[in-house]
Structures are given as structure tokens and as C-alpha cells.
Design a protein around this motif. Structure first.
Motif, PDB file in Angstrom:
ATOM      1  N   VAL A  26       4.599  -9.742 -17.576  1.00 44.46           N
ATOM      2  CA  VAL A  26       6.124  -9.459 -17.166  1.00 44.46           C
ATOM      3  C   VAL A  26       6.494  -7.969 -17.539  1.00 44.46           C
ATOM      4  CG1 VAL A  26       7.166 -12.053 -17.317  1.00 44.46           C
ATOM      5  CG2 VAL A  26       6.528 -10.433 -19.489  1.00 44.46           C
ATOM      6  N   PHE A  27       5.363  -7.231 -17.672  1.00 43.58           N
ATOM      7  CA  PHE A  27       5.506  -5.943 -18.096  1.00 43.58           C
ATOM      8  C   PHE A  27       5.242  -4.910 -16.926  1.00 43.58           C
ATOM      9  CE2 PHE A  27       4.945  -8.028 -21.937  1.00 43.58           C
ATOM     10  CZ  PHE A  27       6.036  -7.660 -22.894  1.00 43.58           C
ATOM     11  N   PHE A  28       5.676  -3.567 -17.150  1.00 41.70           N
ATOM     12  CA  PHE A  28       5.027  -2.509 -16.244  1.00 41.70           C
ATOM     13  C   PHE A  28       3.365  -2.341 -16.344  1.00 41.70           C
ATOM     14  CE2 PHE A  28       8.803   0.161 -14.880  1.00 41.70           C
ATOM     15  CZ  PHE A  28       9.524  -0.894 -14.389  1.00 41.70           C
ATOM     16  N   ARG A  29       2.846  -1.344 -15.730  1.00 39.24           N
ATOM     17  CA  ARG A  29       1.389  -1.338 -15.753  1.00 39.24           C
ATOM     18  C   ARG A  29       1.087  -0.626 -17.253  1.00 39.24           C
ATOM     19  NH1 ARG A  29       2.367   1.307 -10.734  1.00 39.24           N
ATOM     20  NH2 ARG A  29       1.850  -0.092  -9.007  1.00 39.24           N
ATOM     21  N   ASP A  30       2.088  -0.115 -17.707  1.00 43.01           N
ATOM     22  CA  ASP A  30       1.729   0.523 -19.072  1.00 43.01           C
ATOM     23  C   ASP A  30       1.712  -0.558 -20.292  1.00 43.01           C
ATOM     24  OD1 ASP A  30       4.502  -0.100 -19.387  1.00 43.01           O
ATOM     25  OD2 ASP A  30       5.108   1.864 -19.676  1.00 43.01           O
ATOM     26  N   GLY A  31       2.109  -1.788 -20.053  1.00 44.18           N
ATOM     27  CA  GLY A  31       2.066  -2.802 -20.926  1.00 44.18           C
ATOM     28  C   GLY A  31       3.236  -2.859 -21.970  1.00 44.18           C
ATOM     29  N   VAL A  32       3.936  -1.796 -21.918  1.00 47.76           N
ATOM     30  CA  VAL A  32       4.970  -1.693 -22.887  1.00 47.76           C
ATOM     31  C   VAL A  32       6.540  -2.112 -22.338  1.00 47.76           C
ATOM     32  CG1 VAL A  32       6.282   0.086 -24.438  1.00 47.76           C
ATOM     33  CG2 VAL A  32       3.758   0.210 -24.004  1.00 47.76           C
ATOM     34  N   ARG A  33       6.981  -1.342 -21.257  1.00 45.51           N
ATOM     35  CA  ARG A  33       8.260  -1.660 -20.600  1.00 45.51           C
ATOM     36  C   ARG A  33       8.338  -3.002 -19.943  1.00 45.51           C
ATOM     37  NH1 ARG A  33       8.644   3.501 -16.964  1.00 45.51           N
ATOM     38  NH2 ARG A  33       6.406   3.077 -16.713  1.00 45.51           N
ATOM     39  N   ARG A  34       9.419  -3.671 -20.279  1.00 45.28           N
ATOM     40  CA  ARG A  34       9.250  -5.333 -19.763  1.00 45.28           C
ATOM     41  C   ARG A  34      10.105  -4.947 -18.294  1.00 45.28           C
ATOM     42  NH1 ARG A  34       9.665 -10.253 -22.543  1.00 45.28           N
ATOM     43  NH2 ARG A  34      10.508 -11.867 -21.401  1.00 45.28           N
ATOM     44  N   ILE A  35       9.578  -5.958 -17.601  1.00 45.36           N
ATOM     45  CA  ILE A  35      10.207  -6.074 -16.129  1.00 45.36           C
ATOM     46  C   ILE A  35      11.445  -6.885 -15.991  1.00 45.36           C
ATOM     47  CG2 ILE A  35       9.969  -6.795 -13.790  1.00 45.36           C
ATOM     48  CD1 ILE A  35       6.996  -6.589 -13.998  1.00 45.36           C
ATOM     49  N   ASP A  36      12.620  -6.344 -16.024  1.00 44.57           N
ATOM     50  CA  ASP A  36      13.788  -7.096 -16.197  1.00 44.57           C
ATOM     51  C   ASP A  36      14.264  -7.713 -14.795  1.00 44.57           C
ATOM     52  OD1 ASP A  36      14.042  -6.629 -18.990  1.00 44.57           O
ATOM     53  OD2 ASP A  36      14.597  -4.426 -18.226  1.00 44.57           O
ATOM     54  N   PHE A  37      13.761  -7.158 -13.696  1.00 43.67           N
ATOM     55  CA  PHE A  37      14.237  -7.634 -12.513  1.00 43.67           C
ATOM     56  C   PHE A  37      13.389  -7.083 -11.376  1.00 43.67           C
ATOM     57  CE2 PHE A  37      17.757  -9.095  -9.579  1.00 43.67           C
ATOM     58  CZ  PHE A  37      18.406  -9.943 -10.498  1.00 43.67           C
ATOM     59  N   ILE A  38      13.261  -7.801 -10.174  1.00 43.47           N
ATOM     60  CA  ILE A  38      12.313  -7.619  -8.934  1.00 43.47           C
ATOM     61  C   ILE A  38      13.196  -7.674  -7.800  1.00 43.47           C
ATOM     62  CG2 ILE A  38      10.325  -8.600  -7.833  1.00 43.47           C
ATOM     63  CD1 ILE A  38       9.283  -7.425 -10.309  1.00 43.47           C
ATOM     64  N   LEU A  39      13.017  -6.724  -7.062  1.00 42.65           N
ATOM     65  CA  LEU A  39      13.118  -6.383  -5.644  1.00 42.65           C
ATOM     66  C   LEU A  39      12.100  -6.516  -4.895  1.00 42.65           C
ATOM     67  CD1 LEU A  39      16.134  -3.824  -5.939  1.00 42.65           C
ATOM     68  CD2 LEU A  39      16.462  -6.352  -6.295  1.00 42.65           C
ATOM     69  N   SER A  40      12.335  -7.248  -3.595  1.00 39.48           N
ATOM     70  CA  SER A  40      11.247  -7.336  -2.647  1.00 39.48           C
ATOM     71  C   SER A  40      11.558  -6.987  -1.336  1.00 39.48           C
ATOM     72  CB  SER A  40      10.452  -8.742  -2.646  1.00 39.48           C
ATOM     73  OG  SER A  40      11.403  -9.608  -2.268  1.00 39.48           O
ATOM     74  N   TYR A  41      10.598  -6.052  -0.601  1.00 36.89           N
ATOM     75  CA  TYR A  41      10.902  -5.892   0.816  1.00 36.89           C
ATOM     76  C   TYR A  41       9.707  -5.790   1.764  1.00 36.89           C
ATOM     77  CZ  TYR A  41       9.793  -1.130  -0.719  1.00 36.89           C
ATOM     78  OH  TYR A  41       9.246  -0.139  -1.193  1.00 36.89           O
ATOM     79  N   LEU A  42      10.144  -5.802   2.964  1.00 31.38           N
ATOM     80  CA  LEU A  42       8.912  -5.783   3.928  1.00 31.38           C
ATOM     81  C   LEU A  42       9.061  -4.484   4.875  1.00 31.38           C
ATOM     82  CD1 LEU A  42       9.184  -9.441   5.528  1.00 31.38           C
ATOM     83  CD2 LEU A  42       7.492  -8.676   3.831  1.00 31.38           C
ATOM     84  N   ASP A  43       7.977  -3.819   4.970  1.00 35.38           N
ATOM     85  CA  ASP A  43       8.008  -2.521   5.677  1.00 35.38           C
ATOM     86  C   ASP A  43       8.113  -2.816   7.141  1.00 35.38           C
ATOM     87  OD1 ASP A  43       8.161   0.218   6.240  1.00 35.38           O
ATOM     88  OD2 ASP A  43       6.066   0.826   5.474  1.00 35.38           O
ATOM     89  N   ASP A  44       9.252  -2.884   7.847  1.00 37.56           N
ATOM     90  CA  ASP A  44       9.311  -3.391   9.107  1.00 37.56           C
ATOM     91  C   ASP A  44       9.013  -2.105   9.880  1.00 37.56           C
ATOM     92  OD1 ASP A  44      10.285  -5.615   8.292  1.00 37.56           O
ATOM     93  OD2 ASP A  44      12.276  -5.253   8.563  1.00 37.56           O
TER      94      ASP A  44
END
Length: 870
Positions: free
Chosen positions: A17-35
Motif C-alpha cells: 500500500v506504499f509508493f515504490r519508495d516504501g515510505v509514501r502511503r497510497i491514499d487513492f487509486i485511479l485506473s484508466y485504459l489507453d484507448d
């Protein structure tokens, strides 16, 4: 894929549940498709994400090549401390400033009896109690901030981020387009496919990172499994993980289920009384007696196709009717009227206790009302000055509002009339098909048909099939009602989310009320009441329609109301549980297998779950309130209804918990200190239930006619029910039956001999043929009618007096909670006063220092820099 975290030396896979740095927490997720044809969508995303960065949010994108389907991009959002602090101040979010020193309530006597039902203390109280105060950026050192990264819990963080997302524009700086803002519009036009906060771990195992909570795992282990059905609910953990709005729903559902236990026990006692008094039922014995019921010839129940029939053919239904239509039913109806009051009053006390424990005492709906819906802002182009905020805000002019309101009212009326038309169609079916059942089930040389005819009367067969057809129609109409109600509410453009939910709640409940209960109202209050008598029958659409109004069985209409109630109520609960539990099992099994892959990331796991819409709780409340109507409005006809509801709700609590924990994405946390408009709906249903049960006992049940006969018209010196059946049936001369109502020759049974049988009987109190007032109502009819009206008045007044007395006797807020609230407010004011005094002392002491050291001004310099950046 295993990632090494620089500087921390931790090993981290994609289930994080963290960014790649392992420090910053993921608070929200947006997903999309590259049409392929998505240039406009790319432009919107670019502008939207740029504005999110300007708002202070930090973004990180996962390429589609790293996703499981190789098609989906995932945008991870993190809210740094400055953003959280700013919006916590704006939203007046309460945060702790001192650990509470107010002790909890005293131990309950005989606490050891409840130990098997209790959960571990760490699960019931996942965090200590604190004194809280609205966050203020200017008083940061006043609050208990041990670690800025964990000061705001994940539920508060995702609530703040969603507030930003719902108001962030996606137009260019040089083009101010007010309608281009908010994540909802971007989801509707396909720019993003989903937006959701993350669960903290997989539900079947703990999070491997010790810095991250495993609250989802604890909820599944102690709450969502059906084997925990006898355990209490971890309401504090539910509130901490999902927010107060979802927490208050499960608190209400659990309390409602607990109160149902007492109603179910009383219902079982009343039903048991009916079973034990089975052999003492003289009325049914007379009906079944070959020398009484076997010699009583009844008039035809329909024209032409129906023939004369013997009273003892309804022997079984009369015994069945006695199980629910007895003296205990009156007591149970009055008990349920008082039970409803106790349930609502005790819930108010429980709600007040939760408000205190969950720090919602000072929560005002106006805080939410100031937060205008983005849809209202985009659709209302007119502006006016808000008297409260003294700022210009959008509004809907009165002519437009009236036009939309009228269109909404016409639409609601049309769909309600459609329900009435469907119910009328079912009634026509009952009238038309009854003759077919009557011709099939008459005496026949075929033993098999005769056996069926002795067990199932035409009335019962028609009632059962009509109930099933009515249930199918109800389920079909529900499919359309949901969409119509949402469309109407969207058309009215409510200003706030609270107003939107309240309007949708009232419309949907009105639709469901008419849809589910109209057939029961017909059987209870209209069937058999406007029949007429042989020679002067009442027809549904006029005499030439040949559709005579339905008559009740000599045993009464109560058994038919019971059949209708059981089929509709049970069918609704079974279909609901199948839809909620059994169908998602296969999907859950597949996702669980898929989620065990190491490459299946945390955001992909949640992306494959069902979206929890803003109206998710609305349907849960609606299902329970409709059930509440069944067990209160018509409970006099079926004392076992609370038992069925109790069994369903024990399963419902765990099914809903399982859905929230395993099937749904984590919803955005929302605050609520009560159940909203549903409270008023429950109050209205509670009042209406007293009236309906009184009328059921008076006009649908045969209790009043039996009592009048027992105490006023019994011929002997000893008051018994002997002879009641003969007294309750009037006589009609067969030769006076009109030609249109005379049975056809092929329908007349073999045992009927017109030379010896010259009269037939029918259910009414009228003078016999040859009397000077033949076929007019006897004085006994008017005595029974007066007794029915008197019973209604007495029962309603007694129950209402007890209801109001109980409501007055039980305060809405417990005295202990009032004392704790006053004590806490006093202590908060004292701590705030001491803080301001200490702060003033420091400022005065610093003013006497001529040459302050640079270290003293460090905090002030940081504050100035932070203010400039914001």
C-alpha cells in the motif's frame, strides 16, 4: 516482483500500500485504459493530473505492461502532510489532543454469561479513547502528533483525497469551464475507469509490513465469517476502517436483530398456544363433522362454472386458520405495538451512546450541507449570495424547481398507478382462475383428484398461485423502480448529498411500500368485504363482466393473508440472500485464486472487486425497512414472522460483513450520526402498524364475531362455541338464484338432489327467505359491526397510550452519556484555556529577549515558509 527499498533495507513485493519508495502511503487509486481514440481523454487526464499536483498531491503511475491484463494503467495518489493539514482544517476534522481519563462504564452483572459472545479487547477497541478537537493548523503543537505519517488514519486520508478529487477541475487555465471538474464526471465520460482507496491487506492473511495495519484481516476473522454469527460485532473497528456511516448501519442492524429475538420468542409462544388449543377448536370440529359440515350445502362461489359444495370440504383450511386466528393473536398484536415503541426508543439511546463514543456529538448536518454536490454546481448556472458564507453560489431558480418537481410528481403518480393496475390484474386472475380450480377439484370418481381436492380448496389454490404471480410481478417492477427513482432524483438536482439521499429514500420507499404491501392490503381489508349475497352479488367491473368479487373461506380470510405474507416475505428474503451471497461465491473463488499470485498487485486485487457506490447502504437499509414493515403491519396474521426475520437477519449481518470485507472495494469513509430519513420512516410504519393490526383483528379475523356469539347469542345457559357455524351462515332459497348465477348442469355434483335440497348457505348475517325483511341484515350483524369498531378504538387507544407513556418514560439520551458529554466539554475547554495561557506566556517571554538566538525562530521561519508555499 520483489523490490528493494533504498535506505530502508526492506524487501517489498507488489502487494503493498506504499509508493515504490516504501515510505509514501497510497491514499487513492485511479485506473484508466489507453484507448486508440482517446486523445480527448488523454488531454483531460493530463490537465486533471496537473491540477492535482498543483493542489499538492503526489502522483505515481504504474504502466500497463506491469498490470495483469496488460491494458490498465494505475495512478497512485499520496497526500503529503501539508495537504492533509490544510483540508483537515477546512473540513473541521476532529483529531486527538489528549488521552481520555474518563473511565468506561461499570462492569455488567453476571458478565461471565456473555463471555462466549465477546471478542478480544484489541478487536473491540482498536485504539484508546482521546479527547478530540477540530484540527487547527495554527495550533499544531496542541494536538498529539507523534508521527505525521500516521497521525491521520487511512479512512480520514482517503476522505480528504476524495474531497479534492471531486472538486478538482480538468480544463485548461485559459478556459474557465465550470462544468469540467470532479472525478465523477471523468468516470462517467470514461476518462478514468475507476477510483477507490485501497484495502490495507488481503482478507485471509495479515500484511507482511509491520508498519501497515491488518484491519481488513481482523474484520474478516472476527466478523465476516458465518461461524462468528453468535459473536458481537466489532463496531469500533468497523467505524475505524469504513467510517461512521457504515458503522452506524451495522450498529442499527445488530440492534434490530437483538430486539427481534424478544418478538420472535413471543410469536413462538402465541403460535404454540394455537397448536396446543388445536383440539379445543369447536368451530373447526363442527365444520369437519359429517353430521354438521357434511350436511351443510353452500351456495356457489362463482357464476355458472361453480357448483354447490359442502362445508366440510374446507375442513383443513379451518384447522390451519385456527393456528393463527386465536385469542393469543390479539395479545401478540398488542405486544408488537408496544415492542415497536421499545425498539425505536432504545435505539435512540443506543444511537446517542454511539454518538458520544464515536465523537459525533458536535457533528452537524450543516457541515455536510455546506458541501454542495458537484452535479449541482455544474448544472445550475445561476448565482446568488449565500447568507451564511457571504459568497456567491449556484442555485436553481424557483420556476425551474417547480417544473422539475411537477414532472417528478407526475412520474411517481404514474408508477404508483401502474402498481395498482398490476394488483388489479392479479385480482382478475384470482376471479377468473377460481372457477377453473373449482371445476377441477369438485368430487370426481378419480380418487387422485378427489384426494387433491380434499387437501387443497379452490380458495387456497387460487391464493397460493396468485401470491406467486404477485411476487414475480413485484420483482420485475423492482428492477424498473430503482432506475426510475434515481432518474427522478437526478432530474430534481438536489443541492447536497444529504438532500439527495433523503429524496431518493422517500421515493424508493414509497414505490416499494405500494409494490410489496398492496396485495396484502387487498387480502386484509378488501377481499370478502364487498361480496353481496346470492341474487344480488357485487361484480368487479359491473354485472356484465361476470367477475364476482371474491368471498372468504368460512374459516375466514386470515389464512389467505398469512399465505400471501409468507410467500412474499420469504420469497424476498431468499432471493435477496441468493443475490447477495451465493452468486458472488464463484466470482470470489476465482479472484481468491488469482490474488494468490505474487505478481498480482494490491491495487489490481481491489480493482477486480465490486465498486461500492454512494447508494450502497441505501439498498441495505431499504431491504431491512421493508422487512420491518412485514413484521409490524401484518404481524397479527402470522406470529412467526419475527422468527423468520430473526433467522434472516442473523445471516444478513454476516453476509453483509462478508460482502464489505471480501467483495467490495474499500468505500470512501463518510460521517453520519444517525440513520437519516429511515428513522422517520420507521416511526411512520410503527404508528401505521397499530392501525393495520387493529383492523386485521376486527375485520379480517373471526375473533369479534365469535366473541359476540359466545357472550350474547349462544342459546344455552353455558357460554360455549357450540352452534357458531350454523349461526354465522345465512340461508338462501335455491329457486331464487338468477339464471346468470345458476350452475351449469355439468358442474352440479352427483350428490346434489334438487328435490331434497332447496336452500343453500352463505357467509353473512341476513334474514332467511320468507321473513318480512328477507335477505336484509339482522340485528346481530350491527352488533358485530359495533363490536368491531369498539375493538379498534379500544385497541388503538390502549396501545397508543402505552406507546406514548413508554416514549416519555425512556429518555432519548442516557443520563450517564449526558454526564460524560458535559464532563468532556468542560475538560476540553480547560485544556484549551491552559494551552492559550501557556502560548501567551511564551510569546511574552520572547518579547523581552533583545537578541533572540536563531534556533528560537526556527519554528516561526518554517511556519512562514509553509504558509508561503500553501
Amino acid at each position: 516482483r520483489v523490490l528493494s527499498v533504498p535506505g530502508l533495507g526492506l524487501q517489498q513485493n507488489k502487494d503493498t500500500v506504499f509508493f515504490r519508495d516504501g515510505v509514501r502511503r497510497i491514499d487513492f487509486i485511479l485506473s484508466y485504459l489507453d484507448d486508440k481514440d482517446g486523445e480527448k481523454k488523454q488531454e483531460r487526464r493530463r490537465e486533471f493530473e496537473a491540477n492535482l499536483k498543483k493542489a499538492g498531491l503526489e502522483l505515481e503511475t504504474e504502466d500497463k505492461s506491469d498490470s495483469d491484463d496488460l491494458k490498465t494503467y494505475f495512478l497512485k495518489i499520496h497526500a503529503p502532510w501539508e495537504v492533509l493539514a490544510t483540508y483537515a482544517d477546512v473540513l473541521k476534522i476532529k483529531v486527538p489532543f489528549k488521552e481520555s481519563d474518563i473511565p468506561h462504564g461499570q462492569d455488567v452483572p453476571l458478565e461471565w454469561l456473555s463471555r462466549p459472545f465477546r471478542l478480544p479487547e484489541k478487536v473491540m477497541r482498536p485504539q484508546p479513547d482521546y479527547f478530540t478537537s477540530p484540527f487547527d493548523k495554527d495550533k499544531i503543537d496542541f494536538f498529539l502528533i507523534k508521527n505525521q505519517d500516521t497521525f491521520f488514519p487511512p479512512s480520514t486520508r482517503n476522505r480528504i483525497v476524495y474531497y479534492i478529487l471531486s472538486r478538482c477541475p480538468y480544463h485548461k487555465e485559459d478556459r474557465k469551464e465550470t462544468d469540467k471538474k470532479g472525478i465523477k464526471r471523468l468516470l462517467n465520460n470514461g476518462t478514468y475507469t475507476s477510483a477507490f482507496p485501497l484495502h490495507d491487506c488481503r482478507y485471509w492473511e495479515r500484511n507482511t509490513n509491520e508498519q501497515c495495519e491488518s484491519e481488513r484481516y481482523h474484520l474478516y476473522k472476527n466478523w465476516a465469517r458465518f461461524l462468528c454469527f453468535y459473536k458481537e460485532q466489532p463496531l469500533n473497528l468497523i467505524r475505524k476502517y469504513y467510517g461512521e456511516k457504515i458503522g452506524i448501519y451495522f450498529a442499527w442492524l445488530g440492534f434490530y436483530t437483538e430486539m427481534l429475538f424478544f418478538a420472535a420468542v413471543m410469536g413462538v409462544i402465541c403460535f404454540t398456544y394455537g397448536v396446543l388449543s388445536y383440539d379445543d377448536n369447536l368451530t373447526s370440529k363442527e365444520i369437519c363433522d359429517p353430521s354438521i359440515g357434511g350436511r351443510t350445502v353452500m351456495c356457489p362461489l362463482c357464476d355458472k362454472k361453480c357448483s354447490y359444495w359442502k362445508l366440510n370440504s374446507t375442513c383443513l383450511s379451518s384447522w390451519q386458520s385456527h393456528l393463527f386466528d386465536n385469542e393469543g393473536t390479539v395479545f401478540f398484536a398488542m405486544f408488537m405495538g408496544i415492542w415497536v415503541t421499545l425498539f425505536l426508543e432504545f435505539w435512540k439511546r443506543r444511537q446517542a451512546q454511539l454518538e458520544y463514543e464515536w465523537d459525533l456529538v458536535d457533528f452537524e448536518e450543516e457541515q455536510q450541507q455546506l458541501q454542495i454536490r458537484p452535479e449541482f454546481e455544474t448544472k445550475c448556472t445561476d448565482q446568488r449570495l449565500n447568507r451564511i458564507t457571504q459568497e456567491m453560489e449556484p442555485y436553481l431558480p424557483l420556476p425551474k424547481k417547480c417544473g422539475r418537481f411537477c414532472l417528478s410528481g407526475v412520474t411517481v403518480l404514474f408508477w404508483m398507478l401502474l402498481i395498482v393496475a398490476c394488483i388489479t390484474g392479479v385480482i382478475v386472475y384470482r376471479l377468473a382462475v377460481y372457477a377453473a380450480f373449482a371445476s377441477i377439484m369438485k368430487d370426481s370418481p378419480t380418487k387422485k383428484i378427489h384426494l387433491v381436492g380434499s387437501l387443497i380448496t379452490p380458495q387456497l389454490a387460487t391464493s397460493v398461485t396468485a401470491s406467486f404471480i404477485n411476487f414475480v410481478i413485484i420483482m420485475i417492477l423492482n428492477f424498473f423502480y430503482e432506475r426510475v427513482a434515481i432518474w427522478i432524483t437526478d432530474m430534481e438536482i438536489p443541492k447536497t448529498h444529504l438532500e439527495y439521499e433523503n429524496k431518493l429514500t422517500m421515493k424508493m420507499f414509497l414505490f416499494q411500500f405500494v409494490n410489496y404491501y398492496s396485495s396484502c392490503f387487498y387480502v386484509a381489508f378488501f377481499k370478502g368485504k364487498f361480496v353481496g349475497y346470492p341474487g344480488n352479488y357485487t361484480y368487479m367491473f359491473g354485472k356484465y363482466s361476470r367477475l364476482r368479487n371474491e368471498e372468504c373461506d368460512p374459516g375466514g380470510c386470515l389464512i389467505e393473508l398469512t399465505t400471501q405474507l409468507v410467500i412474499v416475505m420469504t420469497g424476498k428474503q431468499v432471493c435477496g440472500n441468493i443475490q447477495e451471497a451465493l452468486l458472488p461465491l464463484l466470482r470470489n473463488w476465482w479472484c481468491s485464486r488469482k490474488a494468490r499470485k505474487d505478481q498480482y498487485s494490491r491495487w489490481e486485487q481491489d480493482h477486480d472487486l465490486q465498486n461500492f457506490s454512494q447508494l450502497g447502504l441505501f439498498y441495505e437499509y431499504l431491504e431491512m425497512v421493508i422487512q420491518f414493515g412485514f413484521i409490524t403491519l401484518f404481524v397479527a396474521s402470522f406470529p412467526l414472522a419475527p422468527l423468520l426475520a430473526l433467522c434472516n437477519n442473523i445471516l444478513e449481518v454476516r453476509v453483509d460483513a462478508w460482502k464489505f470485507t471480501t467483495q467490495f472495494r474499500r468505500p470512501v469513509a463518510a460521517k453520519a450520526h444517525n440513520i437519516g430519513a429511515w428513522q422517520e420512516i420507521l416511526n411512520v410504519v410503527a404508528i401505521l402498524s397499530v392501525v393495520t393490526n387493529a383492523f386485521i383483528m376486527a375485520f379480517t379475523s373471526d375473533m369479534i364475531p365469535r366473541l359476540v356469539y359466545l357472550y350474547a347469542y349462544h342459546p344455552g345457559s353455558e357460554a360455549t362455541m357450540s352452534g357458531y357455524i350454523n349461526n354465522s351462515l345465512s340461508v338462501y332459497d335455491i329457486s331464487q338464484i338468477p339464471l346468470l348465477s345458476t350452475p351449469e348442469e355439468g358442474a352440479i355434483p352427483a350428490w346434489f338432489n334438487s328435490s331434497f335440497i332447496t336452500t343453500c348457505r352463505y357467509r353473512d348475517y341476513r334474514y332467511p327467505p320468507g321473513h318480512q325483511r328477507q335477505y336484509s341484515h339482522t340485528m346481530q350483524f350491527w352488533h358485530i359491526l359495533a363490536a368491531k369498531l369498539a375493538f379498534i378504538i379500544i385497541m388503538e387507544h390502549v396501545v397508543f397510550v402505552v406507546k406514548f407513556f413508554v416514549a416519555w418514560l425512556i429518555p432519548d439520551v442516557p443520563s450517564e452519556v449526558k454526564a460524560r458529554i458535559k464532563r468532556e466539554r468542560y475538560l476540553i475547554q480547560e485544556y484549551l484555556h491552559n494551552y492559550e495561557v501557556e502560548k501567551l506566556k511564551i510569546q511574552l517571554s520572547q518579547s523581552f529577549i533583545i537578541e533572540p538566538k536563531p534556533e528560537v525562530c526556527t519554528a516561526t521561519d518554517k511556519h512562514d515558509v509553509l504558509s508561503e508555499c500553501l
